[in-house]
Motif scaffolding. Structure first.
Motif, short mmCIF file in Angstrom:
data_model
loop_
_atom_site.label_atom_id
_atom_site.label_comp_id
_atom_site.label_asym_id
_atom_site.label_seq_id
_atom_site.Cartn_x
_atom_site.Cartn_y
_atom_site.Cartn_z
N ALA A 280 0.83 -1.21 0.00
CA ALA A 280 0.00 0.00 0.00
C ALA A 280 0.86 1.26 0.00
O ALA A 280 0.56 2.24 -0.69
N VAL A 281 1.94 1.23 0.77
CA VAL A 281 2.85 2.38 0.82
C VAL A 281 3.50 2.60 -0.55
O VAL A 281 3.57 3.74 -1.03
N ILE A 282 3.93 1.53 -1.18
CA ILE A 282 4.56 1.66 -2.51
C ILE A 282 3.57 2.23 -3.52
O ILE A 282 3.89 3.14 -4.28
N ALA A 283 2.34 1.67 -3.53
CA ALA A 283 1.33 2.15 -4.47
C ALA A 283 1.02 3.63 -4.24
O ALA A 283 0.93 4.42 -5.19
N ARG A 284 0.89 4.03 -2.99
CA ARG A 284 0.59 5.44 -2.68
C ARG A 284 1.76 6.33 -3.05
O ARG A 284 1.58 7.43 -3.57
N ALA A 285 2.97 5.88 -2.81
CA ALA A 285 4.17 6.67 -3.13
C ALA A 285 4.30 6.86 -4.64
O ALA A 285 4.58 7.97 -5.10
N VAL A 286 4.07 5.81 -5.39
CA VAL A 286 4.17 5.92 -6.85
C VAL A 286 3.10 6.87 -7.38
O VAL A 286 3.37 7.71 -8.25
N GLN A 287 1.89 6.74 -6.88
CA GLN A 287 0.83 7.64 -7.34
C GLN A 287 1.15 9.09 -7.00
O GLN A 287 0.93 9.98 -7.81
N ARG A 288 1.69 9.33 -5.83
CA ARG A 288 2.08 10.69 -5.45
C ARG A 288 3.17 11.22 -6.38
O ARG A 288 3.14 12.36 -6.81
N GLY A 289 4.15 10.37 -6.69
CA GLY A 289 5.21 10.78 -7.61
C GLY A 289 4.67 11.10 -8.98
O GLY A 289 5.07 12.10 -9.60
N LEU A 290 3.76 10.29 -9.48
CA LEU A 290 3.18 10.54 -10.80
C LEU A 290 2.34 11.81 -10.81
O LEU A 290 2.29 12.53 -11.82
N ALA B 247 13.54 8.43 -13.33
CA ALA B 247 13.46 7.41 -12.28
C ALA B 247 13.11 6.04 -12.85
O ALA B 247 13.16 5.05 -12.14
N GLY B 248 12.75 5.99 -14.12
CA GLY B 248 12.42 4.70 -14.74
C GLY B 248 10.93 4.53 -14.97
O GLY B 248 10.46 3.41 -15.13
N GLY B 249 10.18 5.62 -14.92
CA GLY B 249 8.73 5.53 -15.11
C GLY B 249 8.06 4.97 -13.86
O GLY B 249 8.63 4.95 -12.77
N ARG B 250 6.84 4.50 -14.05
CA ARG B 250 6.06 3.97 -12.93
C ARG B 250 6.78 2.77 -12.29
O ARG B 250 6.94 2.71 -11.07
N ALA B 251 7.23 1.83 -13.10
CA ALA B 251 7.87 0.62 -12.57
C ALA B 251 9.20 0.94 -11.89
O ALA B 251 9.51 0.41 -10.83
#
Length: 170
Positions: A109-119, A130-134
């Motif tokens: 959940a933390v990873i998913a939230r962090a990625v969404q925040r970054g995007l 950073a290599g895109g979403r992945a």
């Protein structure tokens, strides 16, 4: 006839060049050689030649440093992005506590939230760096304190899937 005219002219020219200042009625000590002007002009000539070479060398050195410097700055900004979105996500996800080891579901959940925040918040060029979403998800995964049983398969992949589908991780 033209040959006769050239010969006396040449002879007069040679005599004028050979004649000493004393023969012309001048004192040899009174002949003035303007060497000060030549000494003053020499540094100007050297500067005129060396300055463009120095500017060219400095420009070439900056061009060689620009690539590595840009890569260093970009890497630093990517690291800061990963740290900032990770900190945000730890604060935003229920059950996640800063400084404590995260379980697999909470870590996803933390990873998913962090990625969404970054995007959502980071510039597109930084997310690409950073290599895109992945790539961003993997960097966040590597930066989090996760339990020993957390792997790419059970923590990172569910977080990426949740980010693609928009559904929260279980």
């Amino acid at each position: 006839m033209p040959r006769l005219f050239l010969r006396p002219t040449r002879a007069a020219l040679v005599l004028a060049l050979i004649a000493s200042p004393a023969a012309a009625g001048l004192d040899p000590a009174s002949v003035i050689v303007p060497w000060g002007d030549a000494v003053a002009a020499a540094p100007q000539a050297v500067t005129g030649l060396v300055l463009p070479l120095a500017v060219t060398a400095a420009t070439a050195a900056l061009a060689r440093l620009a690539g590595p410097l840009r890569a260093l700055v970009t890497a630093t900004l990517v690291e800061r992005l990963v740290r900032n979105v990770g900190d945000y996500a730890v604060n935003a996800v229920a059950g996640a506590v800063r400084g404590r080891t995260l379980s697999v579901p909470v870590g996803s959940a933390v990873i998913a939230r962090a990625v969404q925040r970054g995007l959502d918040e980071a510039p597109a060029w930084l997310v690409r760096a950073a290599g895109g979403r992945a790539g961003l998800a993997e960097k966040v995964f590597r930066s989090l304190p996760l339990t020993e049983e957390a792997t790419v398969a059970n923590t990172l992949r569910p977080a990426l899937e949740a980010g693609r589908t928009g559904h929260p991780t279980p």
